[in-house]
Design an enzyme around this catalytic site. Structure first.
Site, PDB file in Angstrom:
ATOM      1  N   ILE A 129      63.276 -49.482  -1.281  1.00 45.65           N
ATOM      2  CA  ILE A 129      64.300 -49.483  -1.778  1.00 45.65           C
ATOM      3  C   ILE A 129      64.059 -49.182  -3.636  1.00 45.65           C
ATOM      4  CG2 ILE A 129      67.021 -50.613  -2.952  1.00 45.65           C
ATOM      5  CD1 ILE A 129      66.593 -51.917   0.165  1.00 45.65           C
TER       6      ILE A 129
ATOM      7  N   ASN B  75      52.215 -55.223  -4.458  1.00 43.81           N
ATOM      8  CA  ASN B  75      51.401 -55.728  -3.797  1.00 43.81           C
ATOM      9  C   ASN B  75      50.656 -54.580  -2.705  1.00 43.81           C
ATOM     10  OD1 ASN B  75      52.716 -56.025  -1.920  1.00 43.81           O
ATOM     11  ND2 ASN B  75      51.455 -58.917  -1.429  1.00 43.81           N
TER      12      ASN B  75
ATOM     13  N   GLY C  28      59.717 -58.477  -2.043  1.00 44.99           N
ATOM     14  CA  GLY C  28      59.513 -59.979  -0.454  1.00 44.99           C
ATOM     15  C   GLY C  28      59.331 -58.919   0.958  1.00 44.99           C
ATOM     16  N   LEU C  29      58.809 -59.535   1.248  1.00 46.24           N
ATOM     17  CA  LEU C  29      58.864 -60.095   2.680  1.00 46.24           C
ATOM     18  C   LEU C  29      60.665 -59.667   3.304  1.00 46.24           C
ATOM     19  CD1 LEU C  29      55.892 -61.570   3.664  1.00 46.24           C
ATOM     20  CD2 LEU C  29      55.747 -59.326   3.207  1.00 46.24           C
ATOM     21  N   LYS C  30      60.728 -58.446   4.946  1.00 44.47           N
ATOM     22  CA  LYS C  30      62.136 -58.307   4.853  1.00 44.47           C
ATOM     23  C   LYS C  30      62.020 -58.447   6.891  1.00 44.47           C
ATOM     24  CE  LYS C  30      62.112 -53.191   5.286  1.00 44.47           C
ATOM     25  NZ  LYS C  30      62.388 -51.962   4.620  1.00 44.47           N
TER      26      LYS C  30
ATOM     27  N   SER D  20      71.055 -59.838   0.221  1.00 41.74           N
ATOM     28  CA  SER D  20      71.413 -59.667   1.940  1.00 41.74           C
ATOM     29  C   SER D  20      72.609 -59.368   2.546  1.00 41.74           C
ATOM     30  CB  SER D  20      70.610 -59.840   2.683  1.00 41.74           C
ATOM     31  OG  SER D  20      70.802 -58.902   4.025  1.00 41.74           O
TER      32      SER D  20
ATOM     33  N   TYR E 234      63.772 -65.608   6.902  1.00 38.25           N
ATOM     34  CA  TYR E 234      64.009 -65.163   5.870  1.00 38.25           C
ATOM     35  C   TYR E 234      65.824 -64.156   5.128  1.00 38.25           C
ATOM     36  CZ  TYR E 234      65.636 -60.037   4.147  1.00 38.25           C
ATOM     37  OH  TYR E 234      66.061 -59.142   4.067  1.00 38.25           O
TER      38      TYR E 234
ATOM     39  N   LYS F 224      66.759 -65.638   1.468  1.00 33.39           N
ATOM     40  CA  LYS F 224      68.406 -64.971   0.212  1.00 33.39           C
ATOM     41  C   LYS F 224      68.680 -65.872   0.042  1.00 33.39           C
ATOM     42  CE  LYS F 224      65.629 -60.744   0.244  1.00 33.39           C
ATOM     43  NZ  LYS F 224      65.262 -60.710  -0.465  1.00 33.39           N
TER      44      LYS F 224
HETATM   45  P1  NAD Z   1      60.273 -52.223   1.607  1.00 37.25           P
HETATM   46  O1  NAD Z   1      59.470 -53.505   2.215  1.00 37.25           O
HETATM   47  O2  NAD Z   1      60.009 -51.049   1.843  1.00 37.25           O
HETATM   48  O3  NAD Z   1      59.670 -53.072   0.116  1.00 37.25           O
HETATM   49  C1  NAD Z   1      59.679 -54.125  -0.464  1.00 37.25           C
HETATM   50  C2  NAD Z   1      58.329 -54.402  -1.168  1.00 37.25           C
HETATM   51  O4  NAD Z   1      57.714 -55.683  -1.903  1.00 37.25           O
HETATM   52  C3  NAD Z   1      57.617 -53.923  -0.654  1.00 37.25           C
HETATM   53  O5  NAD Z   1      56.966 -52.347  -1.341  1.00 37.25           O
HETATM   54  C4  NAD Z   1      56.140 -54.600  -0.622  1.00 37.25           C
HETATM   55  O6  NAD Z   1      54.516 -54.529   0.184  1.00 37.25           O
HETATM   56  C5  NAD Z   1      56.245 -55.623  -1.869  1.00 37.25           C
HETATM   57  N1  NAD Z   1      55.933 -57.096  -1.949  1.00 37.25           N
HETATM   58  C6  NAD Z   1      56.313 -58.002  -0.545  1.00 37.25           C
HETATM   59  N2  NAD Z   1      55.837 -59.380  -1.535  1.00 37.25           N
HETATM   60  C7  NAD Z   1      55.379 -58.791  -2.692  1.00 37.25           C
HETATM   61  C8  NAD Z   1      54.620 -59.123  -3.661  1.00 37.25           C
HETATM   62  N3  NAD Z   1      54.464 -61.151  -3.203  1.00 37.25           N
HETATM   63  N4  NAD Z   1      53.819 -58.972  -4.041  1.00 37.25           N
HETATM   64  C9  NAD Z   1      54.276 -57.847  -4.713  1.00 37.25           C
HETATM   65  N5  NAD Z   1      54.746 -57.082  -3.934  1.00 37.25           N
HETATM   66  C10 NAD Z   1      55.329 -57.634  -2.934  1.00 37.25           C
HETATM   67  O7  NAD Z   1      61.761 -53.595   1.127  1.00 37.25           O
HETATM   68  P2  NAD Z   1      63.224 -52.487   0.879  1.00 37.25           P
HETATM   69  O8  NAD Z   1      63.549 -52.074   2.161  1.00 37.25           O
HETATM   70  O9  NAD Z   1      62.686 -51.810  -0.179  1.00 37.25           O
HETATM   71  O10 NAD Z   1      63.520 -53.854   0.315  1.00 37.25           O
HETATM   72  C11 NAD Z   1      63.650 -53.977  -1.223  1.00 37.25           C
HETATM   73  C12 NAD Z   1      64.089 -55.693  -1.587  1.00 37.25           C
HETATM   74  O11 NAD Z   1      65.899 -55.452  -0.669  1.00 37.25           O
HETATM   75  C13 NAD Z   1      63.849 -56.957  -0.290  1.00 37.25           C
HETATM   76  O12 NAD Z   1      63.962 -57.957  -1.072  1.00 37.25           O
HETATM   77  C14 NAD Z   1      64.489 -56.326   1.101  1.00 37.25           C
HETATM   78  O13 NAD Z   1      64.528 -57.882   1.207  1.00 37.25           O
HETATM   79  C15 NAD Z   1      65.986 -56.439   0.257  1.00 37.25           C
HETATM   80  N6  NAD Z   1      67.130 -56.371   0.871  1.00 37.25           N
HETATM   81  C16 NAD Z   1      66.344 -54.773   2.045  1.00 37.25           C
HETATM   82  C17 NAD Z   1      67.026 -54.665   3.298  1.00 37.25           C
HETATM   83  C18 NAD Z   1      66.682 -53.327   4.162  1.00 37.25           C
HETATM   84  O14 NAD Z   1      67.584 -53.524   5.520  1.00 37.25           O
HETATM   85  N7  NAD Z   1      65.903 -52.571   3.949  1.00 37.25           N
HETATM   86  C19 NAD Z   1      68.737 -55.233   3.150  1.00 37.25           C
HETATM   87  C20 NAD Z   1      68.865 -56.718   2.615  1.00 37.25           C
HETATM   88  C21 NAD Z   1      68.306 -56.562   1.292  1.00 37.25           C
HETATM   89  N1  UFG Z   2      69.339 -52.068  16.856  1.00 40.23           N
HETATM   90  C1  UFG Z   2      68.919 -51.244  18.341  1.00 40.23           C
HETATM   91  N2  UFG Z   2      67.712 -51.136  18.814  1.00 40.23           N
HETATM   92  C2  UFG Z   2      66.700 -51.105  17.834  1.00 40.23           C
HETATM   93  C3  UFG Z   2      66.425 -51.820  16.638  1.00 40.23           C
HETATM   94  C4  UFG Z   2      68.369 -52.743  16.290  1.00 40.23           C
HETATM   95  O1  UFG Z   2      69.481 -51.162  19.410  1.00 40.23           O
HETATM   96  O2  UFG Z   2      65.646 -51.168  18.231  1.00 40.23           O
HETATM   97  C5  UFG Z   2      70.441 -52.481  16.977  1.00 40.23           C
HETATM   98  C6  UFG Z   2      70.549 -53.856  16.100  1.00 40.23           C
HETATM   99  O3  UFG Z   2      70.606 -54.539  17.481  1.00 40.23           O
HETATM  100  C7  UFG Z   2      71.527 -53.625  14.908  1.00 40.23           C
HETATM  101  C8  UFG Z   2      71.815 -52.613  15.055  1.00 40.23           C
HETATM  102  O4  UFG Z   2      71.099 -51.669  15.536  1.00 40.23           O
HETATM  103  O5  UFG Z   2      72.714 -54.060  15.780  1.00 40.23           O
HETATM  104  C9  UFG Z   2      71.122 -52.858  13.042  1.00 40.23           C
HETATM  105  O6  UFG Z   2      70.051 -53.320  12.909  1.00 40.23           O
HETATM  106  P1  UFG Z   2      69.064 -53.791  12.308  1.00 40.23           P
HETATM  107  O7  UFG Z   2      67.813 -54.671  12.350  1.00 40.23           O
HETATM  108  O8  UFG Z   2      68.410 -52.268  11.904  1.00 40.23           O
HETATM  109  O9  UFG Z   2      69.397 -54.595  10.949  1.00 40.23           O
HETATM  110  P2  UFG Z   2      70.286 -54.960  11.549  1.00 40.23           P
HETATM  111  O10 UFG Z   2      71.572 -55.684  11.093  1.00 40.23           O
HETATM  112  O11 UFG Z   2      70.044 -56.677  11.933  1.00 40.23           O
HETATM  113  O12 UFG Z   2      69.521 -56.373   9.588  1.00 40.23           O
HETATM  114  C10 UFG Z   2      69.842 -55.850   8.913  1.00 40.23           C
HETATM  115  C11 UFG Z   2      68.356 -55.892   7.958  1.00 40.23           C
HETATM  116  C12 UFG Z   2      68.411 -57.399   7.039  1.00 40.23           C
HETATM  117  C13 UFG Z   2      69.534 -58.694   7.263  1.00 40.23           C
HETATM  118  C14 UFG Z   2      70.595 -57.691   7.707  1.00 40.23           C
HETATM  119  C15 UFG Z   2      71.340 -58.553   8.132  1.00 40.23           C
HETATM  120  O13 UFG Z   2      67.562 -55.683   8.076  1.00 40.23           O
HETATM  121  O14 UFG Z   2      67.545 -57.324   5.957  1.00 40.23           O
HETATM  122  O15 UFG Z   2      70.960 -56.504   8.122  1.00 40.23           O
HETATM  123  O16 UFG Z   2      72.115 -58.197   6.254  1.00 40.23           O
HETATM  124  F1  UFG Z   2      68.983 -58.922   6.710  1.00 40.23           F
END
Ligand code: NAD
Ligand code: UFG
Length: 334
Positions: free
Chosen positions: A12, A32, A82-84, A124, A152, A156
Site C-alpha cells: 500500500i 526495513n 507493520g507486520l500484517k 484496519s 495483529y 491495530k
Molecule cells: P506490506 O507488508 O506490503 O507493507 C508493510 C511494510 O512495512 C513492509 O514493506 C515491511 O517491510 C515494513 N515494516 C514492517 N515492520 C517494520 C519496521 N519495524 N520498520 C520499518 N519497516 C517495517 O503491507 P501492506 O499491505 O502494504 O500494509 C500496509 C499497512 O496497512 C500495514 O500496517 C497493514 O497492517 C495495514 N493494513 C493492510 C491491510 C491489507 O490487507 N493489506 C488491511 C488493513 C490494514
Molecule cells: N480465503 C480463502 N482461501 C485463501 C485465502 C483466503 O478462501 O486461501 C478467503 C477467506 O476465508 C476470507 C476471504 O478469502 O473469507 C478474504 O481473506 P483474506 O485473508 O484475504 O482477508 P481477511 O478478510 O481475512 O483479512 C483482511 C486483512 C487483515 C484484516 C482483516 C480484517 O488481510 O489485515 O481483513 O480487516 F485484519
C-alpha cells in the site's frame, strides 16, 4: 509538502507513494525491507520519473528513527509500517506486539522531538471485531474491540488508542485513523503490485500464485456461510483508490482525531472474486472447498459515506478493474 511514508516500499505504501508523486508531493520512504524489496524504488522511478529518497531503517531502532527525522524536516507522516499476517501473529504474539507497537512509539517519539504534528495511520476493519455489519456496513461509530481474535488485530486497536492519547496530550497534533477493508489490485502500469515475501495468506496473493502454478490449488475456506452464495463476503478495494484516500485525508487533516473507513461499501464474495479472476484471465483456476478458517467472519464491509462527505473521496474502481490490473502486474513479473 514533504511526507515520510513508513513501510513505504510495501504494497500500500508504494502505491500511495506513486499517487502522491503524481499529485505533486515530495515523498520519502522508510522501510526495513522485512516484507518488501528495494527494487520497488526502481519501479516507482520508472512510473513517475522520480526516485524517492529511501531510508533502510527499522523503526523500532529509536536512535536511527530520530536521526531520519532530524535530517528529513517532514510536514507529515503516513504510517504504513507493520507486520500484517494474521495467523503468524497468533503464533508469534510478542514479535507482533513488539514490532507494531514498538515501531509506533519510536515514531511518535521522533515526531514529538522534531515537532512533526501530523500522522495518518493504517488501521484496519479488524477493529470492528466479530459483529455483523448488517445491510449498511460498518460506520466509524460502530463499537470496536469486542471479538478481535488475533494479536495483529489487537495491535491495530491498541495503536488507535495510543494515537488518541497522544493527540490529547500534544495539543495541535492531527491524527487520522484510516480503517482499510480488503485492498486488492495494482497500479495500471503493471510495474508494482502485491508481492509479499514468503507464503501468502490473503486471498488475492494466493489466487495469483495458483494462476502462476506456484501453488497447486486454491482452497476456498467454507461454502456454508449464511451469505448469498455460501462463501465469505468482503469489501475489496482497489489499492489505487485506497492510495488516493490518503491524499484526501492529508488535504483535509485538522488538529484532533479523525477516523474514516476506506472501502467500497459493496460486499463481494470469495466465489465472485475467483469468478472475476477466471473471466478476465480466460483460464479456470483449480480450487477446492475446504473447512472454514478459524477467526473468519461471514461478512465484512464498510459504510464509506463519512469519507465521501468529509473528504470528498469514494472508491472508483470495481473488482474487475482490480483483477485486470493484477493480471497486468503478474504478466510483468519474471
Ligand atoms: P506490506 O507488508 O506490503 O507493507 C508493510 C511494510 O512495512 C513492509 O514493506 C515491511 O517491510 C515494513 N515494516 C514492517 N515492520 C517494520 C519496521 N519495524 N520498520 C520499518 N519497516 C517495517 O503491507 P501492506 O499491505 O502494504 O500494509 C500496509 C499497512 O496497512 C500495514 O500496517 C497493514 O497492517 C495495514 N493494513 C493492510 C491491510 C491489507 O490487507 N493489506 C488491511 C488493513 C490494514
Ligand atoms: N480465503 C480463502 N482461501 C485463501 C485465502 C483466503 O478462501 O486461501 C478467503 C477467506 O476465508 C476470507 C476471504 O478469502 O473469507 C478474504 O481473506 P483474506 O485473508 O484475504 O482477508 P481477511 O478478510 O481475512 O483479512 C483482511 C486483512 C487483515 C484484516 C482483516 C480484517 O488481510 O489485515 O481483513 O480487516 F485484519
Amino acid at each position: 509538502m514533504r511526507i515520510l511514508l513508513t513501510g513505504g516500499t510495501g504494497y500500500i505504501g508504494s502505491h500511495t507513494a506513486v499517487e502522491m508523486i503524481r499529485a505533486g508531493y515530495e515523498v520519502e520512504l522508510l522501510d526495513n525491507l522485512a516484507n518488501s524489496k528495494i527494487t520497488v524504488l526502481d519501479q516507482v522511478e520508472k512510473i513517475t520519473g522520480v526516485r524517492p529518497k529511501f531510508y533502510e531503517v527499522d523503526l523500532c531502532d529509536r536512535a536511527k528513527t530520530l536521526a531520519v527525522f532530524r535530517a528529513g524536516k517532514f510536514d507529515a507522516v503516513m504510517h504504513f509500517a507493520g507486520l500484517k499476517a494474521v495467523a503468524e501473529s497468533v503464533e508469534q504474539p510478542l514479535r507482533y506486539y513488539e514490532n507494531n507497537i514498538g515501531s509506533t512509539l519510536s515514531l511518535l517519539e521522533a515526531m514529538k522531538e522534531t515537532g512533526v504534528g501530523r500522522i495518518i495511520f493504517s488501521s484496519s476493519a479488524t477493529v470492528y471485531g466479530d459483529q455483523d455489519p448488517g445491510e449498511t456496513g460498518f460506520s466509524e461509530t460502530a463499537q470496536t474491540g469486542a471479538g478481535i481474535t488475533n494479536p495483529y488485530g489487537w495491535t491495530k486497536m491498541m495503536i488507535e488508542q495510543i494515537l488518541r492519547d497522544y493527540a490529547k496530550a500534544e495539543k495541535g497534533t492531527s491524527v487520522t485513523l484510516l480503517r482499510y477493508f480488503n485492498p486488492v489490485g495494482a497500479d495500471t502500469s503493471g510495474l508494482i503490485g502485491e508481492d509479499p515475501n514468503g507464503i501468502p495468506n490473503n486471498l488475492m496473493p494466493v489466487v495469483m500464485k495458483v494462476y502462476r502454478g506456484e501453488i497447486p490449488e486454491l482452497t476456498i475456506f467454507g461454502d456454508d456461510y449464511e451469505t448469498r452464495d455460501g462463501s465469505c463476503e468482503r469489501d475489496f478495494i482497489h489499492v489505487t483508490d485506497l492510495a488516493n484516500g490518503h491524499i484526501k485525508a492529508l488535504e483535509n487533516q485538522r488538529p484532533g482525531v479523525a477516523v474514516y473507513n476506506l472501502g467500497t461499501g459493496k460486499p463481494t464474495s470469495v466465489f465472485e472474486i475467483v469468478g472475476a479472476f477466471e473471466k478476465v484471465a480466460g483460464k479456470k483456476l483449480s480450487s477446492k472447498i475446504g473447512e472454514r478458517r478459524a477467526g473468519d467472519l461471514a461478512r465484512l464491509f464498510a459504510n464509506p459515506s463519512l469519507a465521501e462527505k468529509e473528504l470528498g473521496w469514494k472508491a472508483e474502481r470495481d473488482v474487475e478493474t482490480a483483477v485486470r490490473d493484477t493480471l497486468r502486474y503478474l504478466r510483468n513479473l519474471k
